[in-house]
Scaffold this motif. Structure first.
Motif, short mmCIF file in Angstrom:
data_model
loop_
_atom_site.label_atom_id
_atom_site.label_comp_id
_atom_site.label_asym_id
_atom_site.label_seq_id
_atom_site.Cartn_x
_atom_site.Cartn_y
_atom_site.Cartn_z
N VAL A 1 44.98 35.39 37.56
CA VAL A 1 43.86 35.92 37.14
C VAL A 1 42.71 36.32 38.20
CG1 VAL A 1 41.80 35.20 36.34
CG2 VAL A 1 44.30 33.79 35.90
N ARG B 1 33.99 35.42 33.68
CA ARG B 1 35.50 35.64 32.95
C ARG B 1 35.72 37.27 33.17
NH1 ARG B 1 34.87 36.40 26.18
NH2 ARG B 1 35.03 34.23 26.56
N GLU C 1 39.78 25.49 35.68
CA GLU C 1 40.06 25.18 34.22
C GLU C 1 39.74 26.03 34.15
OE1 GLU C 1 37.46 21.90 33.72
OE2 GLU C 1 37.95 20.42 35.13
N LYS C 2 39.99 26.21 32.79
CA LYS C 2 39.65 27.10 31.82
C LYS C 2 39.23 26.95 30.69
CE LYS C 2 42.09 30.68 29.40
NZ LYS C 2 43.29 32.06 28.46
N ARG C 3 37.83 27.16 30.04
CA ARG C 3 37.02 27.00 29.26
C ARG C 3 36.98 28.20 27.78
NH1 ARG C 3 32.04 23.96 33.00
NH2 ARG C 3 33.94 22.30 33.86
N THR D 1 31.67 29.64 37.26
CA THR D 1 31.94 30.48 35.70
C THR D 1 32.09 31.54 35.47
OG1 THR D 1 29.98 30.28 35.32
CG2 THR D 1 31.54 28.13 34.64
N GLY E 1 37.33 31.29 26.04
CA GLY E 1 37.57 32.48 26.84
C GLY E 1 37.42 33.03 29.13
N ASP E 2 36.35 31.76 29.13
CA ASP E 2 36.51 32.24 30.50
C ASP E 2 36.50 30.58 31.39
OD1 ASP E 2 33.69 32.70 29.40
OD2 ASP E 2 32.59 31.79 29.49
N PHE E 3 36.48 31.40 32.61
CA PHE E 3 37.66 30.67 34.22
C PHE E 3 36.17 29.01 34.88
CE2 PHE E 3 40.64 33.44 32.38
CZ PHE E 3 42.00 32.03 33.53
N TYR F 1 47.25 30.13 36.25
CA TYR F 1 46.37 30.61 36.41
C TYR F 1 46.28 31.16 37.59
CZ TYR F 1 44.71 27.46 32.74
OH TYR F 1 44.99 26.67 31.75
N CYS G 1 45.45 24.16 40.65
CA CYS G 1 45.08 25.24 39.77
C CYS G 1 46.09 25.14 39.36
CB CYS G 1 45.19 26.20 41.17
SG CYS G 1 45.11 27.94 40.23
#
Length: 584
Positions: free
Chosen positions: A460, A569, A493-495, A567, A497-499, A457, A453
């Motif tokens: 978060v 946000r 991972e960050k995609r 997933t 605005g989502d994680f 992040y 990680c």
């Protein structure tokens, strides 16, 4: 306690009747204004359209007359016999002209000689609006005018006409003319002129076809040819037109054109443009009054019915206020809200005692639930404290491995007891790592674990206890106990605005059909309680907190095993401190 004054349904009836009467009056008045305005706008549009049509017809008449004059001039030059006759007529004396005609008959033996008279007669036949065709000799100064059926006018003194030609003003009231030079085609010398004159009666006809439109025609010299209203002289009209103040001067909608040096002005008085006939006013008023009285009668009839039904409802409520729960209302099938009120009132009376009893029972059950929740917290706390005591005893006895196992177990219990509902990724990954360490002690040298990680992040926020059920699912269903190369790793991972938190292993995996069915259940948020519910429970919690578009998804790994993708946000304003406050 002060007794509440009972209000009669008649009070509501009078209020509603007054309100509805006012509303009906406003609506009818608004409709009358709307229809009046709409009709006046329609009259205005029609009258403006008629103004445009009248103007176009007047301009077209002038242009047609101009084209006719051009055509006659061209026809004169197309006929060599008629042209020579006209040239001799303009240049020769009367005796010489007669001699020329006799010589032409005798020399060429012509049986059908065409001269100036024949040309003029043909012109009047072709153009009924032509009122005069005149020929002026520049050399002799005389004038000959043909007037169709009225004969021929001849004068040796054409000075006035020549003066008008020089000034360019050939028009007069009721007629307008076009000047066409007559030249000798051999020498190109101007021998005289042909004056083609048309009448203004056509303008009068156009004006009578469009009564509200006024029509004015005058030439550039200010000579008035036709004026239907006689409101302003040509000089003032021209001055106002040049200053772009013609509409203001006439107080009208104006159309102007300048075909062939003639000014054509059509206008419509603004005060007359949208005027509606008196009969239309009477019709709108009569319809409005009739609509008002019909609506008033219908409203009065309806309100009387409603008032009667409200009276019954008030009587029933009065009985219930007095403690009579057996009161019932008639509920006829009128299909409106008062029927619904009556039905609900009856149901309320029937179930009132049950609701009161249930209220007491619910309060008792809530207290029992609070006691049970308090007792459920005592046992985990007792177990956590006991594990800590055993761990310290093992460390004191020098058994470091047992101490580590007990520490991992204690961290897992503490995460469930002390932490808030929302924690950081760093905390969730730490608890997951400690949970996997317990299985490393249980299955030594049979599998490896890893966590990846990025540092940015780590803080978060995320709801707690979402990774442990996924890891547990692997150890229950996925690990290959006969092999020593088992592994499970967690990646973040960050995609956008989502994680995405990816839990990947190389275990037994699932078939494509099983994965498809499981993903369908996860998307539809279904839970099969006959099977393991850990993953389904995590999926349901994610969707409940972060929205239905988030949750879990399963994939096969090409090298064997299973990949679980979580997933979500983070919610705006969500933080670990706020979560801890909520958890206290």
């Amino acid at each position: 306690m002060e007794k509440t004054e009972k209000k009669s349904p008649k009070q509501l009836y009078n209020k509603l009747l007054f309100i509805y009467t006012a509303v009906i009056a406003c609506v009818v008045l608004a409709l009358m204004i709307y229809f009046t305005t709409s009709m006046r706008r329609r009259y205005l549009e029609n009258n403006l359209e008629f103004l445009q049509m009248a103007h176009e017809e007047a301009v077209a008449y002038v242009e047609n007359c101009s084209n006719a004059a051009d055509y006659l001039h061209e026809e004169l030059y197309n006929s060599n016999m008629e042209l020579k006759d006209v040239l001799h007529y303009l240049s020769d004396s009367t005796e010489e002209y007669q001699k020329y005609r006799l010589d032409s008959f005798s020399q060429y033996y012509l049986l059908d000689y065409h001269g100036i008279e024949d040309f003029s007669a043909s012109a009047f036949e072709m153009y009924p609006s032509l009122i005069r065709l005149a020929f002026v000799s520049y050399e002799k100064g005389d004038l000959t005018a043909y007037t169709g059926g009225q004969g021929v006018y001849h004068t040796d003194d054409g000075k006035e006409t020549l003066e008008n030609i020089r000034s360019g003003d050939l028009a007069q009231e009721g007629e307008f003319s076009f000047l066409k030079e007559v030249r000798d085609p051999n020498t190109m010398q101007s021998m005289g002129a042909m004056i083609v004159t048309f009448g203004a009666d056509r303008f009068r006809t156009i004006r009578s076809s469009y009564e509200l439109s006024e029509l004015v025609v005058y030439n550039e010299n200010g000579t008035m040819i036709y004026d239907s209203a006689g409101e302003l002289p040509a000089e003032e009209l021209e001055t106002a037109r040049g200053a772009h103040q013609l509409e203001t001067k006439l107080k009208a909608y104006v159309q102007t054109s300048n075909p062939d040096k003639l000014n054509v002005i059509s206008y419509l008085k603004k005060i007359e443009a949208a005027r509606m006939p008196f009969g239309r006013w009477v019709m709108i008023f009569a319809v409005g009054v009739a609509a008002f009285f019909v609506s008033e009668c219908l409203v009065n009839w309806y309100l009387r019915r409603v008032s009667t039904r409200l009276d019954r409802i008030l009587d029933g409520m009065t009985k219930v206020m007095g403690g009579d729960l057996t009161a019932r209302l008639d509920a006829p099938n009128n299909g409106d809200e008062l029927d619904v009120i009556a039905l609900h009132f009856n149901e309320m009376c029937e179930k009132l005692d049950l609701h009161i009893q249930k209220s007491y029972l619910a309060e008792i059950e809530q207290k029992n639930a609070e006691m049970a929740a308090l007792q459920s917290q005592i046992n985990p706390h007792f177990l956590y404290n006991t594990l800590e005591a055993i761990r310290m005893k093992a460390i004191c006895n020098g058994d470091q491995e047992v101490g580590k196992m007990l520490y991992s177990m204690a961290v897992t219990f503490r995460s469930q007891l002390k932490e808030a509902d929302v924690i950081t990724l760093a905390q969730e990954l730490h608890y997951s790592k400690k949970y996997m360490e317990l299985f490393e002690y249980r299955y030594p040298k049979q599998f490896q674990s890893g966590v990846d990680c990025p540092l940015e992040y780590m803080q978060v926020p995320i709801i707690k206890f979402v990774l442990q059920p996924i890891i547990e699912n692997y150890f229950i269903h996925g690990i290959r106990m006969r092999d020593n190369d088992n592994f499970i790793r967690i990646m973040v991972e960050k995609r956008g605005g989502d994680f995405a938190i990816i839990v990947e292993d190389n275990g037994r995996g699932m078939t494509e059909e099983e994965i498809a069915e499981k993903n369908r259940q996860l998307r539809e948020n279904k839970m099969d309680k006959t099977k393991s519910i850990g993953i389904a429970n995590v999926n349901r919690r994610i969707k409940a907190v972060y929205g239905s578009r988030y949750g879990l998804e399963l994939e096969n790994v090409k090298t064997g095993g299973l990949r679980v993708i979580l997933t979500y946000r983070p919610q705006e304003g969500e933080s670990d401190e706020e979560s801890n406050d909520r958890g206290r």
